[in-house]
Design a protein around this motif. Structure first.
Motif, PDB file in Angstrom:
ATOM      1  N   UNK A   1       0.838  -1.205   0.000  1.00 15.01           N
ATOM      2  CA  UNK A   1       0.000   0.000   0.000  1.00 15.01           C
ATOM      3  C   UNK A   1       0.872   1.253   0.000  1.00 15.01           C
ATOM      4  N   UNK A   2       1.920   1.216   0.816  1.00 13.72           N
ATOM      5  CA  UNK A   2       2.817   2.388   0.874  1.00 13.72           C
ATOM      6  C   UNK A   2       3.539   2.599  -0.454  1.00 13.72           C
ATOM      7  N   UNK A   3       3.952   1.485  -1.080  1.00  8.33           N
ATOM      8  CA  UNK A   3       4.595   1.590  -2.397  1.00  8.33           C
ATOM      9  C   UNK A   3       3.674   2.260  -3.411  1.00  8.33           C
ATOM     10  N   UNK A   4       2.345   2.085  -3.204  1.00  8.20           N
ATOM     11  CA  UNK A   4       1.372   2.715  -4.113  1.00  8.20           C
ATOM     12  C   UNK A   4       1.052   4.152  -3.694  1.00  8.20           C
ATOM     13  N   UNK A   5       1.681   4.616  -2.615  1.00  8.32           N
ATOM     14  CA  UNK A   5       1.464   5.987  -2.176  1.00  8.32           C
ATOM     15  C   UNK A   5       0.291   6.158  -1.238  1.00  8.32           C
ATOM     16  N   UNK A   6      -0.192   5.061  -0.662  1.00  8.40           N
ATOM     17  CA  UNK A   6      -1.314   5.160   0.274  1.00  8.40           C
ATOM     18  C   UNK A   6      -0.782   5.316   1.700  1.00  8.40           C
ATOM     19  N   UNK A   7      -1.559   5.986   2.549  1.00  8.68           N
ATOM     20  CA  UNK A   7      -1.226   6.115   3.969  1.00  8.68           C
ATOM     21  C   UNK A   7      -1.911   4.968   4.704  1.00  8.68           C
ATOM     22  N   UNK A   8      -1.173   4.268   5.556  1.00  8.55           N
ATOM     23  CA  UNK A   8      -1.746   3.088   6.202  1.00  8.55           C
ATOM     24  C   UNK A   8      -1.931   3.323   7.691  1.00  8.55           C
ATOM     25  N   UNK A   9      -3.146   3.051   8.160  1.00 10.98           N
ATOM     26  CA  UNK A   9      -3.482   3.183   9.570  1.00 10.98           C
ATOM     27  C   UNK A   9      -3.900   1.821  10.083  1.00 10.98           C
ATOM     28  N   UNK A  10      -3.496   1.488  11.309  1.00 10.81           N
ATOM     29  CA  UNK A  10      -3.940   0.241  11.934  1.00 10.81           C
ATOM     30  C   UNK A  10      -4.946   0.616  13.007  1.00 10.81           C
ATOM     31  N   UNK A  11      -6.139   0.021  12.996  1.00 13.73           N
ATOM     32  CA  UNK A  11      -7.132   0.390  14.010  1.00 13.73           C
ATOM     33  C   UNK A  11      -7.014  -0.500  15.252  1.00 13.73           C
ATOM     34  N   UNK A  12      -7.882  -0.288  16.212  1.00 14.03           N
ATOM     35  CA  UNK A  12      -7.775  -0.962  17.512  1.00 14.03           C
ATOM     36  C   UNK A  12      -8.004  -2.469  17.423  1.00 14.03           C
TER      37      UNK A  12
END
Lengths: 412, 412
Positions: B44-55
């Protein structure tokens, strides 16, 4: 004597009760079995016996007779249990053997040949699917290739043996020569209701039914439980179900037709992958078939093979059958049986002559030495169950019968 | 694009093949699932997306649109598998979502609202008997009382969650407000043969069949297999056998009579003590019943209850039935479905309108947000099986369909 037997059976069960809700779990070649056997050793030494541990971990408690005959007269049983089993299956024979020695010592009896009380290792088949490992080793019947058998945690039999301080490759060194023993007698709880049904006090066993044991594998096809239509499935458990019913129904029917009883049980079943949303792919089932009528046992096994073929054709689930065990029934020694009846006569106990549906260590010992098997009643015939129970009075009777027999057999 | 999809699905499966004999075992809240999700994050990061992990441990890869609308258009699926499952159940939806973003980025598309690719935690019910834990948390449908459920090793769900760095008591914090998302679309392999049977390219789902799940306990009596006569037994497994046959036979029959398909499976079975020489005392069986016709599902469950009573009377084995899950079927959003059909029309792919026999994360998301479910074909309809497979061409079609949909839904 009543309280001595109860207290010492409690000691070997590492508890102060003989019936408890969770029963006793002391499987073969575990620390629990070893601990119980250490208590056996202590009690035997308290009675003045010399205790030897053989290469299989069996314990031999011996009343040595300097200058007498060499061949010993032996009795004994085991201390391992099935998971959540009772305190008496095995333990009764061990404590009654020790109790018999106590009675003879208290009577100042002087045997002319040695007396032994043997505590065998790993009699139950629950852990590795193979029974009577200790007595097999002592009788020279042990096949070392079974060392690779695994329990449900993946531990091999050889590893389990090692964990208790013994070396699998050396287990066959436990074999004893024919000359070492004159005879062997095992006392065991009946695990049935025949003595009671016939209004007798104890049982004298003629034949021991050895099992045919089958491992049956059903190989179906996994798939999603939600998306695989009912008519496109090869569900291994759905194929195993009519097989289980067949075993139950056929065994019931054969008992109506034949004289000797037969029992057949699908006693183990494992389904894989055992996931809520996956169609069962593989089922393995263990079948235990017993009768003293070996022909009847074979008839049952053949019927199972035919039914497996039928189900395979009908369902598309492949079924393979592996024979794990197929031993003929064992006939016990007639002279020893007569001596046991004589022992009962002296105490005015009534003997019931019967067969044994269960296997015991004596079936191995009988291959080498003249052997006998003595049953005492147990409550409701229950065994391999937490409610397994035998009265103190029947344990006392057992000790007295063994003491009379040991005396008769060691007077030369 | 073909090779990008295959290579990146391989990456998330931590391998360089997509079909292998042992399949893939990556259960929910295990290190294996976490590792696969870390790869998802990298891609996802390689595609330029910001990644969030939820609870709850779900990962949300977001294409942020500064100054645009806030409510995101989301797609996604899961990366956990059943034991020995395939690489596509879940993984196909995740890689196609990422692939759609790649297509849009390469086309220099500028969305007017955020786009999200969500990777949910623990969709499969195989480990704890409860499915879609991550999407339940995100949709606010999670009941924290299920944290005490145990897997086959005795690990609780709460412990498993903790082992992967999350706190069970805080899982409900993963809940998102209705305003955060505009819509949600899941892409999944069909796990059946309807698309193929109807000679179409992909499936648009109207209704998702949610299961009724039962835990059935057969309580018999343990006893020695060799000494307990056939007519004095309460064998729990012998009582379970006709029950299993009844579920199979009745489900087959109901499909002949009713219009909507129904499936019913005894998918899990555990027998205790499972020892070769002990009569089965307790059997627990899991039953999974599905149909988009909720009335038919209930009819099946009722028939099972009546049959359990009959067997209990006939055998003396006590049978209790616990309802683990009983959820009505979920209807998906018609507008989203039309947009998905439009997306197919633009690429000249033919849609088959159908129901889903399997549950998916989308069934939870649909409780809060307008949602859709898109199926791509899979080989022989096989799933939850090592041979599970979808072609690279169908993955490419899936990415194109999602890209078209995301574009349509983010132009305002």
């Amino acid at each position: 004597m009543l309280s001595w037997l109860v207290e010492h059976l409690q000691r070997m069960n590492m508890t102060n009760v003989l019936v408890r809700p969770e029963g006793f779990t002391r499987e073969g070649y575990t620390p629990e079995e070893t601990s119980a056997m250490e208590v056996f050793k202590d009690i035997a030494k308290e009675l003045g016996l010399a205790v030897k541990v053989d290469a299989a971990g069996n314990m031999i408690a011996r009343w040595e007779v300097p200058g007498g005959e060499n061949a010993a007269v032996a009795t004994g049983s085991h201390l391992d249990t099935v998971p959540n089993g009772g305190a008496f299956d095995g333990g009764a024979g061990v404590v009654c053997g020790l109790g018999a020695v106590k009675l003879l010592k208290e009577a100042d009896y002087q045997p002319k040949r040695p007396i032994e009380v043997i505590c065998f290792r790993s009699e139950e088949s629950s852990r590795f699917g193979v029974s009577t490992i200790g007595s097999k080793a002592m009788s020279g019947l042990l096949d070392l290739s079974i060392g690779t058998l695994v329990d449900q945690h993946g531990t091999t039999l050889a590893e389990a043996v090692k964990s208790q301080g013994f070396n699998w490759e050396e287990l066959t060194k436990a074999k004893r020569s024919k000359e070492e023993l004159k005879s062997f007698v095992e006392l065991h709880i009946e695990q049935g209701m025949h003595i009671n049904d016939h209004e007798k006090n104890y049982g004298i066993v003629k034949g021991v039914a050895c099992p045919i044991r089958l491992a049956v594998t059903f190989s179906g096809k996994a798939g999603h439980t939600g998306t695989t239509p009912m008519d496109r499935r090869q569900d291994a458990l759905a194929a195993a179900a009519p097989f289980i019913s067949f075993v139950q129904d056929t065994a019931l029917q054969l008992n109506d037709v034949y004289e000797k009883p037969l029992v057949a049980t699908v006693s183990t079943l494992t389904s894989s992958p055992n996931s809520m949303n996956v169609i069962p792919q593989t089922v393995t089932a263990g079948v235990d078939i017993r009768s003293v009528d070996d022909g009847l046992k074979k008839k049952m096994a053949e019927a199972i093979g035919i039914e497996a073929n039928r189900i395979e054709q009908a369902t598309g689930v492949a079924i393979s059958i592996e024979v794990l065990v197929d031993n003929p029934s064992v006939l016990l020694d007639e002279k020893v049986a007569r001596q046991l009846v004589d022992a009962g006569d002296q105490e005015a106990y009534l003997a019931h002559h019967m067969d044994s549906g269960a296997g015991h260590d004596v079936m191995n010992m009988a291959q080498v030495w003249p052997s006998g098997l003595l049953f005492i009643p147990c409550k409701d015939g229950l065994s391999h169950h937490p409610d397994e129970y035998a009265t103190a009075e029947d344990l006392k009777m057992g000790s007295e019968l063994l003491a009379r027999y040991l005396m008769e057999a060691t007077t030369l």
